[in-house]
Write a protein that holds these residues in place. Sequence first.
Motif, PDB file in Angstrom:
ATOM      1  N   LEU A 225       0.829  -1.212   0.000  1.00  0.00           N
ATOM      2  CA  LEU A 225       0.000   0.000   0.000  1.00  0.00           C
ATOM      3  C   LEU A 225       0.857   1.253   0.000  1.00  0.00           C
ATOM      4  N   SER A 226       1.959   1.224   0.723  1.00  0.00           N
ATOM      5  CA  SER A 226       2.883   2.357   0.701  1.00  0.00           C
ATOM      6  C   SER A 226       3.371   2.603  -0.724  1.00  0.00           C
ATOM      7  N   GLU A 227       3.748   1.529  -1.403  1.00  0.00           N
ATOM      8  CA  GLU A 227       4.192   1.613  -2.794  1.00  0.00           C
ATOM      9  C   GLU A 227       3.093   2.186  -3.681  1.00  0.00           C
ATOM     10  N   PHE A 228       1.849   1.789  -3.424  1.00  0.00           N
ATOM     11  CA  PHE A 228       0.709   2.255  -4.192  1.00  0.00           C
ATOM     12  C   PHE A 228       0.556   3.770  -4.054  1.00  0.00           C
ATOM     13  N   VAL A 229       0.652   4.289  -2.829  1.00  0.00           N
ATOM     14  CA  VAL A 229       0.544   5.731  -2.593  1.00  0.00           C
ATOM     15  C   VAL A 229       1.697   6.466  -3.283  1.00  0.00           C
ATOM     16  N   ILE A 230       2.899   5.921  -3.197  1.00  0.00           N
ATOM     17  CA  ILE A 230       4.054   6.537  -3.863  1.00  0.00           C
ATOM     18  C   ILE A 230       3.814   6.594  -5.367  1.00  0.00           C
ATOM     19  N   LEU A 231       3.311   5.510  -5.925  1.00  0.00           N
ATOM     20  CA  LEU A 231       3.045   5.446  -7.363  1.00  0.00           C
ATOM     21  C   LEU A 231       2.000   6.481  -7.774  1.00  0.00           C
ATOM     22  N   LEU A 232       0.909   6.590  -7.014  1.00  0.00           N
ATOM     23  CA  LEU A 232      -0.119   7.582  -7.324  1.00  0.00           C
ATOM     24  C   LEU A 232       0.452   8.997  -7.291  1.00  0.00           C
ATOM     25  N   THR A 233       1.254   9.282  -6.275  1.00  0.00           N
ATOM     26  CA  THR A 233       1.829  10.619  -6.125  1.00  0.00           C
ATOM     27  C   THR A 233       2.838  10.908  -7.223  1.00  0.00           C
ATOM     28  N   ALA A 234       3.704   9.964  -7.497  1.00  0.00           N
ATOM     29  CA  ALA A 234       4.714  10.163  -8.535  1.00  0.00           C
ATOM     30  C   ALA A 234       4.060  10.387  -9.888  1.00  0.00           C
ATOM     31  N   ARG A 235       2.956   9.687 -10.172  1.00  0.00           N
ATOM     32  CA  ARG A 235       2.292   9.879 -11.458  1.00  0.00           C
ATOM     33  C   ARG A 235       1.705  11.263 -11.575  1.00  0.00           C
TER      34      ARG A 235
ATOM     35  N   ASP B  61      -8.312  -2.717  -0.023  1.00  0.00           N
ATOM     36  CA  ASP B  61      -7.472  -1.703   0.620  1.00  0.00           C
ATOM     37  C   ASP B  61      -6.886  -0.737  -0.413  1.00  0.00           C
ATOM     38  N   GLU B  62      -6.535  -1.237  -1.603  1.00  0.00           N
ATOM     39  CA  GLU B  62      -6.033  -0.354  -2.666  1.00  0.00           C
ATOM     40  C   GLU B  62      -7.119   0.623  -3.119  1.00  0.00           C
ATOM     41  N   GLU B  63      -8.348   0.135  -3.243  1.00  0.00           N
ATOM     42  CA  GLU B  63      -9.454   0.989  -3.667  1.00  0.00           C
ATOM     43  C   GLU B  63      -9.707   2.088  -2.634  1.00  0.00           C
ATOM     44  N   ILE B  64      -9.632   1.737  -1.357  1.00  0.00           N
ATOM     45  CA  ILE B  64      -9.836   2.728  -0.290  1.00  0.00           C
ATOM     46  C   ILE B  64      -8.706   3.766  -0.314  1.00  0.00           C
ATOM     47  N   VAL B  65      -7.472   3.314  -0.434  1.00  0.00           N
ATOM     48  CA  VAL B  65      -6.334   4.235  -0.488  1.00  0.00           C
ATOM     49  C   VAL B  65      -6.412   5.112  -1.737  1.00  0.00           C
ATOM     50  N   TYR B  66      -6.750   4.511  -2.874  1.00  0.00           N
ATOM     51  CA  TYR B  66      -6.866   5.287  -4.117  1.00  0.00           C
ATOM     52  C   TYR B  66      -7.893   6.404  -3.938  1.00  0.00           C
ATOM     53  N   THR B  67      -9.067   6.064  -3.411  1.00  0.00           N
ATOM     54  CA  THR B  67     -10.134   7.056  -3.242  1.00  0.00           C
ATOM     55  C   THR B  67      -9.702   8.159  -2.284  1.00  0.00           C
ATOM     56  N   LEU B  68      -9.046   7.796  -1.188  1.00  0.00           N
ATOM     57  CA  LEU B  68      -8.558   8.792  -0.227  1.00  0.00           C
ATOM     58  C   LEU B  68      -7.577   9.756  -0.886  1.00  0.00           C
ATOM     59  N   VAL B  69      -6.569   9.216  -1.555  1.00  0.00           N
ATOM     60  CA  VAL B  69      -5.541  10.057  -2.187  1.00  0.00           C
ATOM     61  C   VAL B  69      -6.140  10.876  -3.330  1.00  0.00           C
ATOM     62  N   ASP B  70      -7.011  10.263  -4.115  1.00  0.00           N
ATOM     63  CA  ASP B  70      -7.617  10.956  -5.254  1.00  0.00           C
ATOM     64  C   ASP B  70      -8.505  12.103  -4.797  1.00  0.00           C
TER      65      ASP B  70
ATOM     66  N   ASP C 125     -16.824  12.548   4.286  1.00  0.00           N
ATOM     67  CA  ASP C 125     -17.023  11.755   5.499  1.00  0.00           C
ATOM     68  C   ASP C 125     -17.026  10.261   5.183  1.00  0.00           C
ATOM     69  N   ALA C 126     -17.665   9.878   4.076  1.00  0.00           N
ATOM     70  CA  ALA C 126     -17.750   8.449   3.720  1.00  0.00           C
ATOM     71  C   ALA C 126     -16.367   7.881   3.430  1.00  0.00           C
ATOM     72  N   THR C 127     -15.562   8.614   2.673  1.00  0.00           N
ATOM     73  CA  THR C 127     -14.211   8.145   2.351  1.00  0.00           C
ATOM     74  C   THR C 127     -13.353   8.080   3.608  1.00  0.00           C
ATOM     75  N   TYR C 128     -13.462   9.093   4.451  1.00  0.00           N
ATOM     76  CA  TYR C 128     -12.703   9.105   5.696  1.00  0.00           C
ATOM     77  C   TYR C 128     -13.074   7.909   6.567  1.00  0.00           C
ATOM     78  N   ALA C 129     -14.371   7.648   6.708  1.00  0.00           N
ATOM     79  CA  ALA C 129     -14.820   6.537   7.554  1.00  0.00           C
ATOM     80  C   ALA C 129     -14.308   5.201   7.015  1.00  0.00           C
TER      81      ALA C 129
ATOM     82  N   GLN D 100      -3.826   5.999  12.377  1.00  0.00           N
ATOM     83  CA  GLN D 100      -2.405   6.109  12.037  1.00  0.00           C
ATOM     84  C   GLN D 100      -2.186   5.812  10.561  1.00  0.00           C
ATOM     85  N   GLY D 101      -2.869   4.815  10.022  1.00  0.00           N
ATOM     86  CA  GLY D 101      -2.725   4.488   8.608  1.00  0.00           C
ATOM     87  C   GLY D 101      -3.179   5.616   7.708  1.00  0.00           C
TER      88      GLY D 101
END
Length: 199
Positions: free
Chosen positions: A87-97, A128-137, A147-151, A160-161
Amino acid sequence: MHALIVAIVLVVVAGGSARAGAQDRMPPIPPEKLTDAQKKAIDEFKAARSADVTGPFVPLLRSPEVMNRARAMGDYLRYKSALAPRLSEFVILLTARRWTQEYEWSALSADIVKAIADGRRPDRMAEDEEIVYTLVDELDRNRSVSDATYARAVGKLGEQGVIDTIGITGYYTLLSMVMNTARTPLPAGAKPALAPFPR
């Protein structure tokens, strides 16, 4: 630590204006021109990372205190965050793109990597990737999170995550902004894999 966590590579294609071969605005500082603070920052970097100063840390050396603090933050976010390495790698990839920053695009499935490179929402993500993608996006596009995405994110990653996810995207945004401004070049022989997003 899991081998899939990657470092951003020395490259920039800034907003369509910086092309391969554009002048490096902040190249390595010659040893004889280093200040005492810069020499100390280099020593601390080498002690912490067992590596030479490269990539975004070359331009960051212009502000040794910022370089040291960014390195320390990166040490936590890359190796000790609450997110699984994938998941960390996924966030890095989204940001780098989003910043058209090149690095090793091999830690996730080829379909996900291609979709992110194309600027599309990937199909068939794990929950978990879909949740992280939606949060970052949402955070990137709306500058806020519903609120829905945060929850959902707190429910899956914990508080912490969520903070670590935001920290990773913020940290790699900082490094991307530094390299885009400095026009940090690719290592010799490397070829850019990403085209800039249309503006």
